[in-house]
Every structure is written in C-alpha cells, then in structure tokens.
Scaffold this motif. Structure first.
Motif, PDB file in Angstrom:
ATOM      1  N   PRO A  24       0.834  -1.212   0.000  1.00 54.39           N
ATOM      2  CA  PRO A  24       0.000   0.000   0.000  1.00 54.39           C
ATOM      3  C   PRO A  24       0.869   1.262   0.000  1.00 54.39           C
ATOM      4  O   PRO A  24       1.961   1.283   0.575  1.00 54.39           O
ATOM      5  CB  PRO A  24      -0.788  -0.100   1.309  1.00 54.39           C
ATOM      6  CG  PRO A  24      -0.732  -1.536   1.686  1.00 54.39           C
ATOM      7  CD  PRO A  24       0.580  -2.051   1.171  1.00 54.39           C
ATOM      8  N   THR A  35      -5.397   9.357   1.518  1.00 49.70           N
ATOM      9  CA  THR A  35      -5.836   8.201   0.736  1.00 49.70           C
ATOM     10  C   THR A  35      -4.749   7.131   0.765  1.00 49.70           C
ATOM     11  O   THR A  35      -3.601   7.411   1.089  1.00 49.70           O
ATOM     12  CB  THR A  35      -6.121   8.560  -0.734  1.00 49.70           C
ATOM     13  OG1 THR A  35      -4.942   9.141  -1.301  1.00 49.70           O
ATOM     14  CG2 THR A  35      -7.279   9.521  -0.876  1.00 49.70           C
ATOM     15  N   ILE A  38      -3.874   0.918  -3.350  1.00 50.14           N
ATOM     16  CA  ILE A  38      -3.599  -0.515  -3.245  1.00 50.14           C
ATOM     17  C   ILE A  38      -3.842  -1.161  -4.610  1.00 50.14           C
ATOM     18  O   ILE A  38      -4.521  -0.595  -5.465  1.00 50.14           O
ATOM     19  CB  ILE A  38      -4.461  -1.205  -2.164  1.00 50.14           C
ATOM     20  CG1 ILE A  38      -5.948  -1.021  -2.455  1.00 50.14           C
ATOM     21  CG2 ILE A  38      -4.106  -0.716  -0.772  1.00 50.14           C
ATOM     22  CD1 ILE A  38      -6.879  -1.780  -1.527  1.00 50.14           C
ATOM     23  N   SER A  39      -3.312  -2.363  -4.772  1.00 48.71           N
ATOM     24  CA  SER A  39      -3.511  -3.090  -6.021  1.00 48.71           C
ATOM     25  C   SER A  39      -4.966  -3.524  -6.155  1.00 48.71           C
ATOM     26  O   SER A  39      -5.700  -3.650  -5.166  1.00 48.71           O
ATOM     27  CB  SER A  39      -2.611  -4.319  -6.063  1.00 48.71           C
ATOM     28  OG  SER A  39      -3.046  -5.270  -5.110  1.00 48.71           O
ATOM     29  N   THR A  40      -5.356  -3.789  -7.386  1.00 49.48           N
ATOM     30  CA  THR A  40      -6.709  -4.283  -7.641  1.00 49.48           C
ATOM     31  C   THR A  40      -6.939  -5.611  -6.932  1.00 49.48           C
ATOM     32  O   THR A  40      -8.014  -5.849  -6.367  1.00 49.48           O
ATOM     33  CB  THR A  40      -6.932  -4.462  -9.154  1.00 49.48           C
ATOM     34  OG1 THR A  40      -6.715  -3.203  -9.795  1.00 49.48           O
ATOM     35  CG2 THR A  40      -8.328  -4.952  -9.465  1.00 49.48           C
ATOM     36  N   GLU A  42      -5.601  -6.705  -4.153  1.00 52.09           N
ATOM     37  CA  GLU A  42      -5.817  -6.475  -2.716  1.00 52.09           C
ATOM     38  C   GLU A  42      -7.200  -5.885  -2.469  1.00 52.09           C
ATOM     39  O   GLU A  42      -7.895  -6.270  -1.532  1.00 52.09           O
ATOM     40  CB  GLU A  42      -4.721  -5.568  -2.149  1.00 52.09           C
ATOM     41  CG  GLU A  42      -4.872  -5.247  -0.685  1.00 52.09           C
ATOM     42  CD  GLU A  42      -4.746  -6.452   0.244  1.00 52.09           C
ATOM     43  OE1 GLU A  42      -4.896  -6.254   1.459  1.00 52.09           O
ATOM     44  OE2 GLU A  42      -4.512  -7.596  -0.219  1.00 52.09           O
ATOM     45  N   TYR A  43      -7.621  -4.972  -3.310  1.00 47.70           N
ATOM     46  CA  TYR A  43      -8.949  -4.381  -3.172  1.00 47.70           C
ATOM     47  C   TYR A  43     -10.024  -5.458  -3.286  1.00 47.70           C
ATOM     48  O   TYR A  43     -10.955  -5.521  -2.465  1.00 47.70           O
ATOM     49  CB  TYR A  43      -9.165  -3.296  -4.238  1.00 47.70           C
ATOM     50  CG  TYR A  43     -10.563  -2.753  -4.251  1.00 47.70           C
ATOM     51  CD1 TYR A  43     -10.974  -1.827  -3.294  1.00 47.70           C
ATOM     52  CD2 TYR A  43     -11.484  -3.180  -5.197  1.00 47.70           C
ATOM     53  CE1 TYR A  43     -12.268  -1.340  -3.286  1.00 47.70           C
ATOM     54  CE2 TYR A  43     -12.780  -2.700  -5.200  1.00 47.70           C
ATOM     55  CZ  TYR A  43     -13.167  -1.775  -4.248  1.00 47.70           C
ATOM     56  OH  TYR A  43     -14.451  -1.312  -4.243  1.00 47.70           O
ATOM     57  N   LEU A  46     -10.162  -7.657  -0.209  1.00 47.05           N
ATOM     58  CA  LEU A  46     -10.838  -6.974   0.900  1.00 47.05           C
ATOM     59  C   LEU A  46     -12.350  -6.923   0.676  1.00 47.05           C
ATOM     60  O   LEU A  46     -13.128  -7.103   1.621  1.00 47.05           O
ATOM     61  CB  LEU A  46     -10.282  -5.559   1.069  1.00 47.05           C
ATOM     62  CG  LEU A  46      -8.843  -5.487   1.573  1.00 47.05           C
ATOM     63  CD1 LEU A  46      -8.320  -4.063   1.454  1.00 47.05           C
ATOM     64  CD2 LEU A  46      -8.724  -5.997   2.994  1.00 47.05           C
ATOM     65  N   LYS A  47     -12.786  -6.692  -0.547  1.00 48.14           N
ATOM     66  CA  LYS A  47     -14.215  -6.654  -0.831  1.00 48.14           C
ATOM     67  C   LYS A  47     -14.857  -8.026  -0.609  1.00 48.14           C
ATOM     68  O   LYS A  47     -15.981  -8.110  -0.126  1.00 48.14           O
ATOM     69  CB  LYS A  47     -14.475  -6.191  -2.278  1.00 48.14           C
ATOM     70  CG  LYS A  47     -14.215  -4.725  -2.508  1.00 48.14           C
ATOM     71  CD  LYS A  47     -14.979  -3.825  -1.573  1.00 48.14           C
ATOM     72  CE  LYS A  47     -16.456  -3.798  -1.861  1.00 48.14           C
ATOM     73  NZ  LYS A  47     -17.233  -2.969  -0.940  1.00 48.14           N
TER      74      LYS A  47
END
Length: 85
Positions: A24, A35, A38-40, A42-43, A46-47
């Motif tokens: 991050p 803000t 982060i990488s896609t 990692e996103y 998390l989602k």
C-alpha cells in the motif's frame, strides 16, 4: 506502508502505482494520510471479506469453544451505553 506527499505522488504517479502493486502507498496531505493506493487484487480480496457471511457450520468445535471462553476487554464497558437494553 510507504508514505508519500500528494505533490510527490502527482509528480511520479507511475512509480507509486508500480509500488502499490506490491504494498500500500499512503498519500499524505499536510502531513496527514488522506488516501491509500492498493492493487486491484488487494482491493478485491478486501471486498470479498467484506461480503463474507459465515454460518455455524463454518466454525470448528475449537472455534466455538474459544468464543464461549472469551471475555470482553474491560475497556469495552465504556461502550455499554450505546447498546439498547
């Protein structure tokens, strides 16, 4: 986590995008983090966790025993007034 000022981020956004693929990158404004990039991957990870729903069958007997033995931290008493009774 790498921290970078908003001005530095704007000057070299490509560099920080590359770094964010590995870790991050916190973008600061006036010394405060505003803000985090982060990488896609990692996103999305998390989602998925955000939407994870567990049923009782997802817990082992050891998990359930650990929950039954657990006790709240005494500092949590400060929030008792927020729970309707």
């Amino acid at each position: 986590m790498l921290k970078v000022s908003a001005a530095d981020f704007q000057r070299d956004i490509g560099r920080y995008q590359d770094i964010a693929l590995r870790e991050p990158v916190a973008v600061t404004r006036e010394g405060r983090t505003s803000t985090v990039l982060i990488s896609t991957e990692e996103y999305m990870r998390l989602k998925r966790r955000d939407r994870q729903v567990l049923g009782l069958d997802d817990f082992t007997d050891a998990d359930i025993e650990a929950l039954e033995r657990s006790r709240p931290d005494p500092a949590a008493k400060a929030f008792d007034a927020e729970v309707p009774r």
